[in-house]
Design a protein around this motif. Structure first.
Motif, PDB file in Angstrom:
ATOM      1  N   ARG A 261       0.816  -1.202   0.000  1.00 58.59           N
ATOM      2  CA  ARG A 261       0.000   0.000   0.000  1.00 58.59           C
ATOM      3  C   ARG A 261       0.851   1.254   0.000  1.00 58.59           C
ATOM      4  NH1 ARG A 261      -3.211  -0.301   4.957  1.00 58.59           N
ATOM      5  NH2 ARG A 261      -3.973   1.694   4.287  1.00 58.59           N
ATOM      6  N   ASN A 262       0.324   2.310  -0.618  1.00 53.34           N
ATOM      7  CA  ASN A 262       0.926   3.633  -0.582  1.00 53.34           C
ATOM      8  C   ASN A 262      -0.206   4.648  -0.717  1.00 53.34           C
ATOM      9  OD1 ASN A 262       0.304   4.024  -3.372  1.00 53.34           O
ATOM     10  ND2 ASN A 262       2.160   2.925  -3.927  1.00 53.34           N
ATOM     11  N   PHE A 263       0.127   5.928  -0.771  1.00 52.04           N
ATOM     12  CA  PHE A 263      -0.912   6.956  -0.833  1.00 52.04           C
ATOM     13  C   PHE A 263      -1.829   6.745  -2.034  1.00 52.04           C
ATOM     14  CE2 PHE A 263      -2.544  10.948  -2.484  1.00 52.04           C
ATOM     15  CZ  PHE A 263      -3.267  11.398  -1.399  1.00 52.04           C
ATOM     16  N   ASN A 264      -1.240   6.510  -3.206  1.00 51.33           N
ATOM     17  CA  ASN A 264      -2.050   6.369  -4.418  1.00 51.33           C
ATOM     18  C   ASN A 264      -2.959   5.153  -4.364  1.00 51.33           C
ATOM     19  OD1 ASN A 264      -1.151   8.711  -5.655  1.00 51.33           O
ATOM     20  ND2 ASN A 264       0.610   7.692  -6.565  1.00 51.33           N
ATOM     21  N   SER A 265      -2.461   4.034  -3.845  1.00 45.52           N
ATOM     22  CA  SER A 265      -3.315   2.842  -3.761  1.00 45.52           C
ATOM     23  C   SER A 265      -4.418   3.055  -2.728  1.00 45.52           C
ATOM     24  CB  SER A 265      -2.498   1.587  -3.446  1.00 45.52           C
ATOM     25  OG  SER A 265      -1.926   1.650  -2.160  1.00 45.52           O
ATOM     26  N   ASP A 266      -4.113   3.741  -1.630  1.00 46.90           N
ATOM     27  CA  ASP A 266      -5.144   4.051  -0.633  1.00 46.90           C
ATOM     28  C   ASP A 266      -6.193   5.006  -1.210  1.00 46.90           C
ATOM     29  OD1 ASP A 266      -3.891   2.451   1.192  1.00 46.90           O
ATOM     30  OD2 ASP A 266      -3.172   4.070   2.477  1.00 46.90           O
ATOM     31  N   LEU A 267      -5.743   5.986  -2.001  1.00 45.02           N
ATOM     32  CA  LEU A 267      -6.671   6.920  -2.628  1.00 45.02           C
ATOM     33  C   LEU A 267      -7.596   6.178  -3.598  1.00 45.02           C
ATOM     34  CD1 LEU A 267      -7.548   9.874  -3.008  1.00 45.02           C
ATOM     35  CD2 LEU A 267      -5.800  10.056  -4.799  1.00 45.02           C
ATOM     36  N   GLU A 268      -7.031   5.290  -4.395  1.00 44.02           N
ATOM     37  CA  GLU A 268      -7.831   4.498  -5.335  1.00 44.02           C
ATOM     38  C   GLU A 268      -8.839   3.622  -4.589  1.00 44.02           C
ATOM     39  OE1 GLU A 268      -9.608   2.762  -8.508  1.00 44.02           O
ATOM     40  OE2 GLU A 268      -8.333   4.533  -8.500  1.00 44.02           O
ATOM     41  N   LEU A 269      -8.408   3.012  -3.491  1.00 47.56           N
ATOM     42  CA  LEU A 269      -9.310   2.191  -2.684  1.00 47.56           C
ATOM     43  C   LEU A 269     -10.443   3.046  -2.115  1.00 47.56           C
ATOM     44  CD1 LEU A 269      -9.845  -0.639  -1.607  1.00 47.56           C
ATOM     45  CD2 LEU A 269      -8.366  -0.099   0.328  1.00 47.56           C
ATOM     46  N   GLY A 270     -10.121   4.251  -1.676  1.00 48.82           N
ATOM     47  CA  GLY A 270     -11.142   5.167  -1.176  1.00 48.82           C
ATOM     48  C   GLY A 270     -12.151   5.527  -2.248  1.00 48.82           C
ATOM     49  N   HIS A 271     -11.674   5.756  -3.467  1.00 45.83           N
ATOM     50  CA  HIS A 271     -12.585   6.068  -4.573  1.00 45.83           C
ATOM     51  C   HIS A 271     -13.481   4.877  -4.901  1.00 45.83           C
ATOM     52  CE1 HIS A 271      -9.892   9.536  -6.212  1.00 45.83           C
ATOM     53  NE2 HIS A 271     -10.531   9.858  -5.108  1.00 45.83           N
ATOM     54  N   ARG A 272     -12.924   3.677  -4.853  1.00 46.73           N
ATOM     55  CA  ARG A 272     -13.741   2.485  -5.100  1.00 46.73           C
ATOM     56  C   ARG A 272     -14.789   2.321  -4.001  1.00 46.73           C
ATOM     57  NH1 ARG A 272      -8.715  -0.641  -6.423  1.00 46.73           N
ATOM     58  NH2 ARG A 272      -9.225  -1.865  -4.596  1.00 46.73           N
ATOM     59  N   ALA A 273     -14.423   2.653  -2.749  1.00 48.05           N
ATOM     60  CA  ALA A 273     -15.382   2.596  -1.638  1.00 48.05           C
ATOM     61  C   ALA A 273     -16.519   3.578  -1.877  1.00 48.05           C
ATOM     62  CB  ALA A 273     -14.680   2.896  -0.315  1.00 48.05           C
ATOM     63  N   GLU A 274     -16.200   4.785  -2.333  1.00 50.33           N
ATOM     64  CA  GLU A 274     -17.227   5.783  -2.626  1.00 50.33           C
ATOM     65  C   GLU A 274     -18.161   5.289  -3.727  1.00 50.33           C
ATOM     66  OE1 GLU A 274     -14.939   9.246  -3.588  1.00 50.33           O
ATOM     67  OE2 GLU A 274     -14.067   9.323  -1.574  1.00 50.33           O
TER      68      GLU A 274
ATOM     69  N   GLN B 142     -24.883   1.384  -3.822  1.00 50.99           N
ATOM     70  CA  GLN B 142     -25.792   0.840  -2.817  1.00 50.99           C
ATOM     71  C   GLN B 142     -26.914   1.826  -2.465  1.00 50.99           C
ATOM     72  OE1 GLN B 142     -25.413  -2.428  -1.592  1.00 50.99           O
ATOM     73  NE2 GLN B 142     -23.974  -2.388  -3.294  1.00 50.99           N
ATOM     74  N   LEU B 143     -26.630   3.120  -2.524  1.00 55.62           N
ATOM     75  CA  LEU B 143     -27.599   4.133  -2.084  1.00 55.62           C
ATOM     76  C   LEU B 143     -28.440   4.730  -3.209  1.00 55.62           C
ATOM     77  CD1 LEU B 143     -25.475   6.079   0.552  1.00 55.62           C
ATOM     78  CD2 LEU B 143     -27.240   4.353   0.952  1.00 55.62           C
ATOM     79  N   LYS B 144     -28.215   4.303  -4.431  1.00 62.35           N
ATOM     80  CA  LYS B 144     -28.952   4.871  -5.568  1.00 62.35           C
ATOM     81  C   LYS B 144     -30.470   4.724  -5.433  1.00 62.35           C
ATOM     82  CE  LYS B 144     -26.438   6.873  -8.718  1.00 62.35           C
ATOM     83  NZ  LYS B 144     -26.661   8.218  -9.170  1.00 62.35           N
ATOM     84  N   VAL B 145     -30.945   3.683  -4.787  1.00 61.47           N
ATOM     85  CA  VAL B 145     -32.393   3.512  -4.604  1.00 61.47           C
ATOM     86  C   VAL B 145     -32.941   4.604  -3.691  1.00 61.47           C
ATOM     87  CG1 VAL B 145     -34.174   1.990  -3.662  1.00 61.47           C
ATOM     88  CG2 VAL B 145     -32.318   1.039  -5.027  1.00 61.47           C
ATOM     89  N   LEU B 146     -32.236   4.901  -2.608  1.00 57.91           N
ATOM     90  CA  LEU B 146     -32.685   5.940  -1.669  1.00 57.91           C
ATOM     91  C   LEU B 146     -32.428   7.347  -2.182  1.00 57.91           C
ATOM     92  CD1 LEU B 146     -31.402   4.428   1.695  1.00 57.91           C
ATOM     93  CD2 LEU B 146     -33.760   4.551   0.908  1.00 57.91           C
ATOM     94  N   TYR B 147     -31.313   7.522  -2.889  1.00 64.26           N
ATOM     95  CA  TYR B 147     -30.890   8.837  -3.371  1.00 64.26           C
ATOM     96  C   TYR B 147     -30.562   8.743  -4.862  1.00 64.26           C
ATOM     97  CZ  TYR B 147     -30.258   9.281   1.678  1.00 64.26           C
ATOM     98  OH  TYR B 147     -30.439   9.268   3.031  1.00 64.26           O
TER      99      TYR B 147
END
Length: 108
Positions: A11-24, A30-35
């Motif tokens: 892991r490094n900053f860029n891989s953590d950033l990419e993982l964060g974007h995938r989480a978003e 998941q929330l598209k039905v509600l929003y």
């Protein structure tokens, strides 16, 4: 789920950033039905990650270490300065964490 290549030694900053974007993106899906008009904010925004047409905002936090520690950690300071959840202006927070044998998420 979106979690892959989470070996701490790789892991490094860029891989953590990419993982964060995938989480978003995962939470957004998941929330598209509600929003239905919810979308991800492009670029850097320290106050929230997702917004809809009514200006309802969500901050997504992903605790990768929860699988190892069996605890949830939420950043509120970094190097002595407020950060993370303490500077978020989001209406809600979504936390993704590991529970028992799988990744789960909770909206607060």
């Amino acid at each position: 789920m979106f979690i892959q290549n989470t070996n701490p030694s790789m892991r490094n900053f860029n891989s953590d950033l990419e993982l964060g974007h995938r989480a978003e993106e995962y939470v957004l899906e998941q929330l598209k039905v509600l929003y239905p008009t919810m979308r991800r904010i492009e670029g850097k925004n320290v106050h929230y990650d997702l917004i809809d047409d009514n200006n309802f905002t969500i901050e997504v936090k992903f605790d990768l270490k929860s699988k190892e520690t069996k605890r949830i950690g939420i950043e509120y300071m970094h190097r002595g300065l407020p950060s993370g959840i303490s500077i978020s202006k989001a209406n809600r927070w979504v936390l993704i964490y590991y529970l028992e044998d799988r990744w789960v998420w909770t909206m607060m």
